[in-house]
Write an enzyme that holds these catalytic residues in place. Structure first.
Site, PDB file in Angstrom:
ATOM      1  N   ALA A  32      11.123   6.529  65.369  1.00 27.60           N
ATOM      2  CA  ALA A  32      11.118   5.329  66.227  1.00 27.60           C
ATOM      3  C   ALA A  32      11.931   5.623  67.484  1.00 27.60           C
ATOM      4  O   ALA A  32      12.835   4.875  67.861  1.00 27.60           O
ATOM      5  CB  ALA A  32      11.666   4.126  65.476  1.00 27.60           C
ATOM      6  N   HIS A  37      17.563   8.367  72.093  1.00 25.18           N
ATOM      7  CA  HIS A  37      17.303   9.633  71.390  1.00 25.18           C
ATOM      8  C   HIS A  37      16.946  10.743  72.381  1.00 25.18           C
ATOM      9  O   HIS A  37      17.402  11.883  72.243  1.00 25.18           O
ATOM     10  CB  HIS A  37      16.122   9.478  70.418  1.00 25.18           C
ATOM     11  CG  HIS A  37      16.347   8.511  69.308  1.00 25.18           C
ATOM     12  ND1 HIS A  37      15.713   7.295  69.244  1.00 25.18           N
ATOM     13  CD2 HIS A  37      17.130   8.590  68.205  1.00 25.18           C
ATOM     14  CE1 HIS A  37      16.088   6.668  68.156  1.00 25.18           C
ATOM     15  NE2 HIS A  37      16.949   7.417  67.496  1.00 25.18           N
TER      16      HIS A  37
END
Length: 279
Positions: A32, A37
């Site tokens: 996800a 990230h």
């Protein structure tokens, strides 16, 4: 970019890279993926010859079955984000591949795991230690990258690395935020449009609280943050603690530490959001 689901295959690929003297970096994720990230991945790519991103929703760190079931799984979209930024290997194993038999290891992670998230999410940090240690044994990274949004988790992982004497350098990376201050999180997608408008009050309040230091006491700052956020409909502070950023232990006075960090967890409706700020 290679997508690998087998531990054996990944170890073989990385053994060949290591033979060529390549430095390997790892970004452990539960998929996800979002810009937070990707900021970790970009740093990993910049500081290593080979970048490995794990994309695995780890069941052993969930103490809420509903939370595990509703956690988004978006491997195809994740890969579309990873390839353009230079990721070399995406490790996307099945649960059976990672846990062919139950992992019965119990870690004594000490004081850093005994506060805040620890008692509120029983077994969570043990599950984190299980999966991250497995990833470290599989990938054998020189460097591993973690976001500071999960501030306590980084301290727990450092303690695990110390106990297991693993030769990996833990790199903590700054929180990435939306334009309105909300800390990037995979859980943000579960907020309703109305909740999404309210959620930035967390970051705004934390930021405002830094202007009171050191004139106001630790307790006065805590009271301000909790009361301000709790006044917003649908927002409920689960805890807000100001801690020593190394030990995770609460402080009573600003002079108790040279590294004070405020750690907060807030329910916005049913969505549990975490954030922190350095004072």
């Amino acid at each position: 970019m290679k997508i690998v689901s087998s531990i054996k295959d990944l170890k073989n690929f990385l053994a060949l890279e290591r033979e060529k003297g390549k430095k390997i970096g790892l970004v452990p994720t539960m998929g996800a993926l979002h810009a937070g990230h990707i900021s970790l991945v970009k740093r990993c790519v910049a500081e290593n010859d080979i970048c490995v991103v794990s994309d695995f929703v780890n069941p052993t760190q969930f103490n809420d079955k509903h939370d595990l079931e509703t956690y988004p799984r978006t491997l195809e979209a994740d890969c579309a984000l990873l390839e353009p930024v230079g990721c070399d290997y995406v490790f996307a194993p099945s649960v059976a591949e990672m846990y062919p038999e139950p992992d019965t290891r119990v870690f004594d992670l000490g004081p850093v795991a005994a506060v805040m998230e620890g008692p509120r999410r029983p077994g969570h940090f043990n599950g984190v230690a299980q999966v991250v240690s497995k990833l470290f044994y599989i990938v054998e990274p020189d460097n591993a990258y973690f976001g500071e949004k999960d501030f306590q988790q980084i301290a727990v992982i450092r303690e695990m690395v110390r106990q297991l004497n693993l030769p990996v350098h833990i790199v903590d990376c700054p929180i990435q935020r939306e334009a309105d201050g909300l800390a990037l999180s995979s859980r943000n997608t579960r907020l309703t449009p109305e909740q999404r408008q309210k959620a930035p009050v967390i970051a705004r309040t934390l930021k405002e609280s830094t202007t009171f230091v050191p004139a106001k006491s630790v307790q006065e700052v805590i009271d301000f943050v909790v009361n301000t956020i709790n006044q917003v409909p649908e927002m409920k502070v689960e805890y807000f603690e100001i801690v020593d950023g190394h030990t995770m232990q609460s402080i009573k006075n600003w002079s108790d530490t040279t590294y004070p960090v405020g750690c907060i967890t807030v329910y916005c409706g049913e969505v549990r959001l975490i954030d922190n700020i350095k004072y």
